[in-house]
Design a protein around this motif. Structure first.
Motif, mmCIF file in Angstrom:
data_model
loop_
_atom_site.group_PDB
_atom_site.id
_atom_site.type_symbol
_atom_site.label_atom_id
_atom_site.label_comp_id
_atom_site.label_asym_id
_atom_site.label_seq_id
_atom_site.Cartn_x
_atom_site.Cartn_y
_atom_site.Cartn_z
ATOM 1 N N VAL A 25 59.972 84.847 64.330
ATOM 2 C CA VAL A 25 59.009 86.096 63.082
ATOM 3 C C VAL A 25 57.574 85.045 63.033
ATOM 4 N N ASP A 26 56.720 85.837 63.198
ATOM 5 C CA ASP A 26 55.098 85.117 63.311
ATOM 6 C C ASP A 26 53.873 86.589 62.982
ATOM 7 N N VAL A 36 49.088 93.793 58.687
ATOM 8 C CA VAL A 36 49.914 92.631 58.948
ATOM 9 C C VAL A 36 49.765 92.557 60.712
ATOM 10 N N ILE A 37 49.583 92.032 61.455
ATOM 11 C CA ILE A 37 48.968 91.371 62.643
ATOM 12 C C ILE A 37 50.381 90.160 63.572
ATOM 13 N N PRO A 38 50.989 90.394 64.187
ATOM 14 C CA PRO A 38 52.091 90.014 65.353
ATOM 15 C C PRO A 38 51.326 88.981 65.781
ATOM 16 N N GLY A 39 51.203 87.701 65.509
ATOM 17 C CA GLY A 39 50.594 86.446 65.703
ATOM 18 C C GLY A 39 51.564 85.592 67.500
ATOM 19 N N SER A 40 51.720 84.925 68.021
ATOM 20 C CA SER A 40 51.821 84.562 69.420
ATOM 21 C C SER A 40 53.252 84.836 69.798
ATOM 22 N N VAL A 84 35.348 95.127 58.490
ATOM 23 C CA VAL A 84 35.252 94.952 57.102
ATOM 24 C C VAL A 84 35.245 93.358 56.613
ATOM 25 N N LYS A 85 35.292 93.293 55.404
ATOM 26 C CA LYS A 85 35.093 92.222 54.293
ATOM 27 C C LYS A 85 36.946 91.960 53.888
ATOM 28 N N VAL A 86 36.777 90.698 54.635
ATOM 29 C CA VAL A 86 38.353 89.926 54.824
ATOM 30 C C VAL A 86 38.535 89.442 53.758
ATOM 31 N N VAL A 87 38.777 89.538 52.743
ATOM 32 C CA VAL A 87 39.290 89.066 51.242
ATOM 33 C C VAL A 87 40.581 87.890 51.634
ATOM 34 N N SER A 88 41.366 87.551 52.149
ATOM 35 C CA SER A 88 42.307 86.772 52.452
ATOM 36 C C SER A 88 43.353 86.767 53.413
ATOM 37 N N GLU A 89 43.492 85.576 54.142
ATOM 38 C CA GLU A 89 44.180 85.569 55.603
ATOM 39 C C GLU A 89 45.043 84.130 55.236
ATOM 40 N N GLU A 90 46.370 84.952 55.588
ATOM 41 C CA GLU A 90 47.700 83.974 55.264
ATOM 42 C C GLU A 90 48.779 84.293 56.493
ATOM 43 N N ARG A 91 49.020 83.259 57.430
ATOM 44 C CA ARG A 91 50.192 83.357 58.859
ATOM 45 C C ARG A 91 51.519 82.619 57.712
ATOM 46 N N ILE A 92 52.143 83.308 58.249
ATOM 47 C CA ILE A 92 53.732 83.210 57.939
ATOM 48 C C ILE A 92 54.836 83.142 59.152
#
Length: 104
Positions: A91-92, A5-9, A41-49
């Motif tokens: 929250v991003d 989980v990476i904080p967004g801008s 690594v091989k990214v399987v999925s990404e989602e921004r919330i």
């Protein structure tokens, strides 16, 4: 599997703007972390919330005490921010699910 989980801008931008205005700390990007992950690594999925959550003074105090933003802020600024009423806080998060690539 790796879940990152990476904080967004926009993550906690209200704290950044209020506590670090004019210091350069109010801008935030974490693209390097995501790019490093994609290279290794091989990214399987990404989602921004992204959403906003209204916090009262008690919740704001808890939030500020747990984030590194609060560790480096001036106590008077923190008190002013907390005591001025409920705040909408952003929250991003960028959620990345990956797996380690096997060597061939």
């Amino acid at each position: 599997m790796i879940i990152k989980v990476i904080p967004g801008s926009g993550y906690l931008k209200e704290l950044r703007n209020e506590l670090f205005n004019n210091t350069g700390e109010s801008e935030y990007e974490n693209n390097d972390t995501l790019e490093l992950m994609k290279r290794n690594v091989k990214v399987v999925s990404e989602e921004r919330i992204t959403y906003k959550k209204t916090l009262n003074a008690s919740a704001l105090k808890d939030l500020i005490s747990m984030t590194p933003l609060g560790w480096h802020a001036d106590d008077a600024q923190i008190e002013t921010f907390i005591s001025s009423g409920d705040k909408d806080i952003t929250v991003d998060m960028h959620i990345v699910i990956a797996q380690e690539e096997k060597n061939s």
